[in-house]
Design a protein around this motif. Structure first.
Motif, PDB file in Angstrom:
ATOM      1  N   THR A   1       0.808  -1.234   0.000  1.00  0.00           N
ATOM      2  CA  THR A   1       0.000   0.000   0.000  1.00  0.00           C
ATOM      3  C   THR A   1       0.839   1.280   0.000  1.00  0.00           C
ATOM      4  O   THR A   1       0.301   2.368  -0.109  1.00  0.00           O
ATOM      5  CB  THR A   1      -0.960   0.040   1.209  1.00  0.00           C
ATOM      6  OG1 THR A   1      -0.182   0.169   2.405  1.00  0.00           O
ATOM      7  CG2 THR A   1      -1.825  -1.208   1.282  1.00  0.00           C
ATOM      8  N   VAL A   2       2.163   1.126   0.157  1.00  0.00           N
ATOM      9  CA  VAL A   2       3.053   2.298   0.115  1.00  0.00           C
ATOM     10  C   VAL A   2       3.839   2.215  -1.194  1.00  0.00           C
ATOM     11  O   VAL A   2       4.617   1.291  -1.401  1.00  0.00           O
ATOM     12  CB  VAL A   2       3.995   2.324   1.338  1.00  0.00           C
ATOM     13  CG1 VAL A   2       4.931   3.520   1.273  1.00  0.00           C
ATOM     14  CG2 VAL A   2       3.179   2.346   2.636  1.00  0.00           C
ATOM     15  N   PHE A   3       3.641   3.186  -2.064  1.00  0.00           N
ATOM     16  CA  PHE A   3       4.060   3.061  -3.453  1.00  0.00           C
ATOM     17  C   PHE A   3       4.833   4.308  -3.913  1.00  0.00           C
ATOM     18  O   PHE A   3       4.508   5.429  -3.523  1.00  0.00           O
ATOM     19  CB  PHE A   3       2.788   2.897  -4.302  1.00  0.00           C
ATOM     20  CG  PHE A   3       3.002   2.907  -5.791  1.00  0.00           C
ATOM     21  CD1 PHE A   3       3.470   1.775  -6.446  1.00  0.00           C
ATOM     22  CD2 PHE A   3       2.703   4.035  -6.556  1.00  0.00           C
ATOM     23  CE1 PHE A   3       3.653   1.764  -7.820  1.00  0.00           C
ATOM     24  CE2 PHE A   3       2.886   4.039  -7.936  1.00  0.00           C
ATOM     25  CZ  PHE A   3       3.363   2.898  -8.568  1.00  0.00           C
ATOM     26  N   ALA A   4       5.839   4.090  -4.749  1.00  0.00           N
ATOM     27  CA  ALA A   4       6.498   5.226  -5.418  1.00  0.00           C
ATOM     28  C   ALA A   4       6.386   5.018  -6.920  1.00  0.00           C
ATOM     29  O   ALA A   4       6.734   3.942  -7.436  1.00  0.00           O
ATOM     30  CB  ALA A   4       7.957   5.327  -5.017  1.00  0.00           C
ATOM     31  N   TYR A   5       5.872   6.015  -7.626  1.00  0.00           N
ATOM     32  CA  TYR A   5       5.740   5.929  -9.087  1.00  0.00           C
ATOM     33  C   TYR A   5       7.124   5.757  -9.723  1.00  0.00           C
ATOM     34  O   TYR A   5       8.016   6.577  -9.461  1.00  0.00           O
ATOM     35  CB  TYR A   5       5.124   7.211  -9.650  1.00  0.00           C
ATOM     36  CG  TYR A   5       3.641   7.360  -9.437  1.00  0.00           C
ATOM     37  CD1 TYR A   5       2.733   6.693 -10.250  1.00  0.00           C
ATOM     38  CD2 TYR A   5       3.147   8.198  -8.440  1.00  0.00           C
ATOM     39  CE1 TYR A   5       1.365   6.844 -10.067  1.00  0.00           C
ATOM     40  CE2 TYR A   5       1.775   8.360  -8.248  1.00  0.00           C
ATOM     41  CZ  TYR A   5       0.895   7.674  -9.072  1.00  0.00           C
ATOM     42  OH  TYR A   5      -0.448   7.825  -8.897  1.00  0.00           O
ATOM     43  N   PRO A   6       7.328   4.727 -10.562  1.00  0.00           N
ATOM     44  CA  PRO A   6       8.594   4.619 -11.282  1.00  0.00           C
ATOM     45  C   PRO A   6       8.857   5.896 -12.087  1.00  0.00           C
ATOM     46  O   PRO A   6       7.962   6.368 -12.811  1.00  0.00           O
ATOM     47  CB  PRO A   6       8.369   3.421 -12.214  1.00  0.00           C
ATOM     48  CG  PRO A   6       7.351   2.587 -11.505  1.00  0.00           C
ATOM     49  CD  PRO A   6       6.441   3.576 -10.839  1.00  0.00           C
ATOM     50  N   ASN A   7      10.029   6.447 -11.886  1.00  0.00           N
ATOM     51  CA  ASN A   7      10.409   7.693 -12.566  1.00  0.00           C
ATOM     52  C   ASN A   7       9.509   8.873 -12.182  1.00  0.00           C
ATOM     53  O   ASN A   7       9.624   9.954 -12.751  1.00  0.00           O
ATOM     54  CB  ASN A   7      10.370   7.489 -14.087  1.00  0.00           C
ATOM     55  CG  ASN A   7      11.256   8.463 -14.832  1.00  0.00           C
ATOM     56  OD1 ASN A   7      12.416   8.635 -14.488  1.00  0.00           O
ATOM     57  ND2 ASN A   7      10.702   9.137 -15.833  1.00  0.00           N
TER      58      ASN A   7
ATOM     59  N   ILE B   1      -4.093   1.267  -2.588  1.00  0.00           N
ATOM     60  CA  ILE B   1      -2.802   1.863  -2.249  1.00  0.00           C
ATOM     61  C   ILE B   1      -3.092   3.163  -1.521  1.00  0.00           C
ATOM     62  O   ILE B   1      -3.909   3.971  -1.979  1.00  0.00           O
ATOM     63  CB  ILE B   1      -1.944   2.038  -3.520  1.00  0.00           C
ATOM     64  CG1 ILE B   1      -1.387   0.666  -3.898  1.00  0.00           C
ATOM     65  CG2 ILE B   1      -0.833   3.065  -3.305  1.00  0.00           C
ATOM     66  CD1 ILE B   1      -0.555   0.603  -5.116  1.00  0.00           C
ATOM     67  N   ARG B   2      -2.462   3.361  -0.372  1.00  0.00           N
ATOM     68  CA  ARG B   2      -2.830   4.494   0.480  1.00  0.00           C
ATOM     69  C   ARG B   2      -1.849   5.655   0.384  1.00  0.00           C
ATOM     70  O   ARG B   2      -2.191   6.801   0.696  1.00  0.00           O
ATOM     71  CB  ARG B   2      -2.920   4.038   1.940  1.00  0.00           C
ATOM     72  CG  ARG B   2      -3.918   2.913   2.139  1.00  0.00           C
ATOM     73  CD  ARG B   2      -3.997   2.555   3.586  1.00  0.00           C
ATOM     74  NE  ARG B   2      -4.752   3.543   4.344  1.00  0.00           N
ATOM     75  CZ  ARG B   2      -4.636   3.728   5.654  1.00  0.00           C
ATOM     76  NH1 ARG B   2      -3.769   3.041   6.333  1.00  0.00           N
ATOM     77  NH2 ARG B   2      -5.381   4.630   6.271  1.00  0.00           N
ATOM     78  N   MET B   3      -0.606   5.342   0.029  1.00  0.00           N
ATOM     79  CA  MET B   3       0.378   6.420  -0.086  1.00  0.00           C
ATOM     80  C   MET B   3       1.134   6.269  -1.399  1.00  0.00           C
ATOM     81  O   MET B   3       1.581   5.164  -1.723  1.00  0.00           O
ATOM     82  CB  MET B   3       1.399   6.329   1.065  1.00  0.00           C
ATOM     83  CG  MET B   3       0.797   6.565   2.421  1.00  0.00           C
ATOM     84  SD  MET B   3       1.915   6.001   3.729  1.00  0.00           S
ATOM     85  CE  MET B   3       3.064   7.341   3.761  1.00  0.00           C
ATOM     86  N   ALA B   4       1.264   7.373  -2.135  1.00  0.00           N
ATOM     87  CA  ALA B   4       2.033   7.337  -3.379  1.00  0.00           C
ATOM     88  C   ALA B   4       3.001   8.517  -3.408  1.00  0.00           C
ATOM     89  O   ALA B   4       2.619   9.655  -3.132  1.00  0.00           O
ATOM     90  CB  ALA B   4       1.108   7.366  -4.584  1.00  0.00           C
ATOM     91  N   PHE B   5       4.245   8.201  -3.747  1.00  0.00           N
ATOM     92  CA  PHE B   5       5.307   9.208  -3.744  1.00  0.00           C
ATOM     93  C   PHE B   5       5.664   9.615  -5.169  1.00  0.00           C
ATOM     94  O   PHE B   5       5.791   8.767  -6.049  1.00  0.00           O
ATOM     95  CB  PHE B   5       6.548   8.659  -3.043  1.00  0.00           C
ATOM     96  CG  PHE B   5       6.379   8.510  -1.553  1.00  0.00           C
ATOM     97  CD1 PHE B   5       6.851   9.484  -0.689  1.00  0.00           C
ATOM     98  CD2 PHE B   5       5.736   7.403  -1.026  1.00  0.00           C
ATOM     99  CE1 PHE B   5       6.688   9.349   0.689  1.00  0.00           C
ATOM    100  CE2 PHE B   5       5.574   7.254   0.353  1.00  0.00           C
ATOM    101  CZ  PHE B   5       6.057   8.244   1.221  1.00  0.00           C
ATOM    102  N   LEU B   6       5.838  10.921  -5.348  1.00  0.00           N
ATOM    103  CA  LEU B   6       6.200  11.480  -6.655  1.00  0.00           C
ATOM    104  C   LEU B   6       7.715  11.688  -6.717  1.00  0.00           C
ATOM    105  O   LEU B   6       8.440  11.345  -5.777  1.00  0.00           O
ATOM    106  CB  LEU B   6       5.477  12.816  -6.863  1.00  0.00           C
ATOM    107  CG  LEU B   6       3.959  12.809  -6.668  1.00  0.00           C
ATOM    108  CD1 LEU B   6       3.437  14.248  -6.685  1.00  0.00           C
ATOM    109  CD2 LEU B   6       3.276  11.978  -7.750  1.00  0.00           C
TER     110      LEU B   6
END
Ligand SMILES: [Zn+2]
Length: 291
Positions: free
Chosen positions: A215-221, A237-242
């Motif tokens: 559920t903790v995700f970082a967008y590739p690139n 997914i609860r958290m996404a990092f840019l």
């Protein structure tokens, strides 16, 4: 940007630290090239910021707990082996938590990062660094199936990747293991079936191996669009990092958490400026001027 004069700019950093003391900073590293320099960065960060872990950020985002002043979260993308070989002992020594976004298809393998396959092949072809970067950027802009087709023309290259045991050891030492997709495609260039498959594969991997938080995700690139965000929501997914070179606003959207790119070999003067938020500001102004 290196010729911008980081040494002179660093005098602004303390001012920005006071102005932005309530703004969360999230750093995005990749590999750890220079252990000694990286340790100096960590020592400096510890002296200036409250280095928080993912659960502190989750308490803030989902349970309204205030963040400590000058909060800073350390993240690392791609699961490069050097995080284990050159970083773990530093994290342990200084008792610093971090978050590692892994590409699940690469764990326990000798598969290379797809962009490294381009670099190694094109270096052999005699292409300059700039030209190789151009090729990689063109690939990143292609629809996913075309990118995969394009990559077929290269000879396979290999690289030692993290083993499952190493990921486990990192996890046991305050490195939070999180989701950076299965094969690192651009999430704004994949079709819906590919996107669903990427997420499903990560979910299965994390469940089967008993490590990692899906559920903790970082967008590739850092590539994202409305459709991919919607699918993240549908997959809980609860958290996404840019990867947008910004400090966070006071009110943080959990699905759009900003990060500042840093490198383990950034000299301290450059590093301090980047972390302060001044570099991201200059980056923004520069981008505006280029438009
Ligand atoms: Zn990545």
């Amino acid at each position: 940007m290196r010729n911008f004069g980081y040494k002179s700019l660093r005098w602004f950093s303390p001012v920005l630290n006071i102005l932005f003391k309530n703004r969360l900073r999230v750093l995005a590293y990749h590999d750890i090239i220079d252990s000694a320099n990286f340790e100096a960065q960590i020592i400096w960060l510890k002296s200036k910021y409250n280095i928080i872990d993912i659960s502190t950020l989750q308490s803030h985002l989902f349970h309204n707990q205030p963040l400590p002043k000058n909060s800073l979260l350390i993240t690392l993308d791609d699961g490069d082996k050097t995080v284990y070989t050159k970083g773990l002992h530093i994290f342990k020594k200084h008792q610093v938590p971090s978050c590692l976004f892994i590409i699940t298809d690469l764990i326990n393998s000798r598969k290379d990062f797809w962009w490294n396959t381009i670099i190694k092949n094109e270096e052999k072809n005699g292409l300059s660094k700039e030209k190789i970067m151009e090729v990689i950027n063109i690939c990143k802009a292609l629809p996913n199936d075309q990118r995969l087709n394009y990559l077929q023309k290269y000879k396979a290259t290999f690289r030692d990747q993290l083993t499952l045991e190493e990921v486990q050891e990192l996890k046991e030492n305050s490195v939070f293991i999180a989701n950076h997709s299965h094969t690192h495609p651009m999430f704004d260039k994949v079709n819906e079936a590919e996107l669903k498959d990427e997420l499903m594969q990560v979910k299965t991997f994390f469940e089967e191996k008993g490590i990692g938080d899906f559920t903790v995700f970082a967008y590739p690139n850092g590539n994202s669009n409305e459709r991919s965000e919607q699918l993240l929501i549908e997959n809980r997914i609860r958290m996404a990092f840019l990867f947008d070179h910004k400090l966070n606003e006071k009110h943080i959207n959990p699905l759009r958490i900003s990060r500042i790119a840093v490198d383990s070999d950034n000299p301290l003067s450059e590093f301090k400026t980047k972390v302060s938020g001044l570099h991201p500001m200059i980056f923004k102004v520069k981008k505006k001027l280029q438009q």
